[in-house]
Design a protein around this motif. Structure first.
Motif, PDB file in Angstrom:
ATOM      1  N   GLN A 150      10.900 -39.623  27.814  1.00 10.15           N
ATOM      2  CA  GLN A 150      11.590 -38.281  27.821  1.00 10.15           C
ATOM      3  C   GLN A 150      10.777 -37.327  27.835  1.00 10.15           C
ATOM      4  OE1 GLN A 150      14.288 -37.944  24.282  1.00 10.15           O
ATOM      5  NE2 GLN A 150      12.794 -38.162  23.001  1.00 10.15           N
ATOM      6  N   LEU A 151      10.940 -36.326  28.581  1.00  8.79           N
ATOM      7  CA  LEU A 151      10.041 -35.006  28.361  1.00  8.79           C
ATOM      8  C   LEU A 151      10.908 -33.786  28.004  1.00  8.79           C
ATOM      9  CD1 LEU A 151       7.370 -33.748  29.261  1.00  8.79           C
ATOM     10  CD2 LEU A 151       8.118 -33.042  31.208  1.00  8.79           C
ATOM     11  N   ILE A 152      10.406 -33.203  26.913  1.00  4.28           N
ATOM     12  CA  ILE A 152      11.312 -32.033  26.207  1.00  4.28           C
ATOM     13  C   ILE A 152      10.797 -30.847  26.610  1.00  4.28           C
ATOM     14  CG2 ILE A 152      12.152 -31.166  24.228  1.00  4.28           C
ATOM     15  CD1 ILE A 152      12.185 -34.182  23.373  1.00  4.28           C
ATOM     16  N   LEU A 153      11.703 -29.787  27.090  1.00  5.19           N
ATOM     17  CA  LEU A 153      11.250 -28.450  27.329  1.00  5.19           C
ATOM     18  C   LEU A 153      11.844 -27.391  26.325  1.00  5.19           C
ATOM     19  CD1 LEU A 153      11.105 -29.913  30.380  1.00  5.19           C
ATOM     20  CD2 LEU A 153      10.790 -27.576  30.943  1.00  5.19           C
ATOM     21  N   GLY A 154      11.408 -26.361  26.057  1.00  8.06           N
ATOM     22  CA  GLY A 154      11.812 -25.731  24.804  1.00  8.06           C
ATOM     23  C   GLY A 154      11.775 -24.146  25.268  1.00  8.06           C
ATOM     24  N   ASP A 155      12.573 -23.466  24.842  1.00  5.25           N
ATOM     25  CA  ASP A 155      12.354 -21.881  24.893  1.00  5.25           C
ATOM     26  C   ASP A 155      12.108 -21.175  23.665  1.00  5.25           C
ATOM     27  OD1 ASP A 155      14.611 -21.633  23.635  1.00  5.25           O
ATOM     28  OD2 ASP A 155      15.653 -20.772  25.634  1.00  5.25           O
ATOM     29  N   ARG A 156      11.956 -19.697  23.676  1.00  8.29           N
ATOM     30  CA  ARG A 156      11.345 -19.079  22.537  1.00  8.29           C
ATOM     31  C   ARG A 156      12.284 -19.082  21.575  1.00  8.29           C
ATOM     32  NH1 ARG A 156       9.552 -14.038  26.103  1.00  8.29           N
ATOM     33  NH2 ARG A 156       7.543 -14.901  26.921  1.00  8.29           N
ATOM     34  N   SER A 157      13.823 -19.245  21.873  1.00  9.16           N
ATOM     35  CA  SER A 157      14.801 -19.122  20.652  1.00  9.16           C
ATOM     36  C   SER A 157      15.019 -20.501  20.169  1.00  9.16           C
ATOM     37  CB  SER A 157      16.111 -18.722  21.375  1.00  9.16           C
ATOM     38  OG  SER A 157      16.416 -19.151  22.591  1.00  9.16           O
ATOM     39  N   GLY A 158      14.308 -21.545  20.513  1.00  6.83           N
ATOM     40  CA  GLY A 158      14.560 -22.826  19.918  1.00  6.83           C
ATOM     41  C   GLY A 158      15.430 -23.854  20.626  1.00  6.83           C
ATOM     42  N   ARG A 159      16.019 -23.254  21.684  1.00  3.89           N
ATOM     43  CA  ARG A 159      16.622 -24.356  22.651  1.00  3.89           C
ATOM     44  C   ARG A 159      15.969 -25.298  23.124  1.00  3.89           C
ATOM     45  NH1 ARG A 159      19.751 -19.454  23.566  1.00  3.89           N
ATOM     46  NH2 ARG A 159      18.123 -18.710  24.752  1.00  3.89           N
ATOM     47  N   LEU A 160      16.463 -26.680  23.203  1.00  3.87           N
ATOM     48  CA  LEU A 160      15.658 -27.714  23.849  1.00  3.87           C
ATOM     49  C   LEU A 160      16.386 -28.442  24.721  1.00  3.87           C
ATOM     50  CD1 LEU A 160      14.453 -29.038  20.360  1.00  3.87           C
ATOM     51  CD2 LEU A 160      12.979 -27.694  21.962  1.00  3.87           C
ATOM     52  N   ALA A 161      15.884 -28.766  25.800  1.00  6.78           N
ATOM     53  CA  ALA A 161      16.597 -29.848  26.845  1.00  6.78           C
ATOM     54  C   ALA A 161      15.549 -30.878  27.247  1.00  6.78           C
ATOM     55  CB  ALA A 161      16.884 -29.063  28.022  1.00  6.78           C
TER      56      ALA A 161
END
Length: 183
Positions: A150-161
């Motif tokens: 699994q490769l996880i990506l995140g943004d500045r506001s803490g959301r992860l996918a």
């Protein structure tokens, strides 16, 4: 009284109301744009992985996906050594003699970053290979093999996918809004 225009005070009042509403809604739109960039990045990578799997089956050779968590850059290329001069890292760099039409490089948009599987660190410690038989192989840099990745990506506001690859079948799935507590 026959009136055909607005007064300056009326125009200023309307402009003030518009500015107030725009100022109050700006944080909402900023969050929406961040979520959009995260989802767009995940879909780009999912498409890239799907192409890698298909290309590996069509050409009869393995394709490798690599990334650099620090810079947000990534590459998809044949697993041949001329495309991966720096074998010790996940991303590496192709030699000048490598045919450019066989590899694809990209960069995550601003505000989106790679997060390694299983932790919230930003280091890549695996090699993802797509094989000609349609399967995938996930190798740790120490040479051991994993059944899934699994490769996880995140943004500045803490959301992860997360993007998931089942090594045995090469099937790629995506999950949005994953919890911050990772397995």
């Amino acid at each position: 009284m026959d009136r055909r225009a607005f007064t300056l005070v009326e125009l200023l009042l309307v402009l003030a109301i518009v500015a107030l509403v725009a100022g109050m809604s700006a944080p909402y739109f900023q969050g929406w744009f961040e979520d959009y960039r995260l989802r767009q990045s995940v879909e780009e990578l999912r498409t890239l992985w799907t192409r890698a799997r298909a290309r590996a089956m069509e050409e009869g050779r393995a394709y490798r996906f690599g990334w650099d968590a620090a810079s947000g850059s990534y590459r998809l290329a044949p697993a041949d050594p001329e495309y991966w001069t720096d074998i010790g890292t996940s991303a590496g760099s192709p030699e000048a003699s490598a045919p450019a039409h066989l590899y694809q490089e990209g960069q995550l948009p601003e505000g989106v970053r790679f997060i390694s599987a299983g932790t919230l660190e930003t280091t890549a410690a695996v090699v993802l290979l797509f094989w000609p038989d349609g399967s995938a192989r996930v190798l740790d840099l120490d040479g051991s093999e994993r059944p899934d990745f699994q490769l996880i990506l995140g943004d500045r506001s803490g959301r992860l996918a997360a993007l998931y690859v089942r090594a045995l079948t090469g099937v790629i799935t995506v999950q949005y809004d994953i919890a911050r507590v990772l397995p």
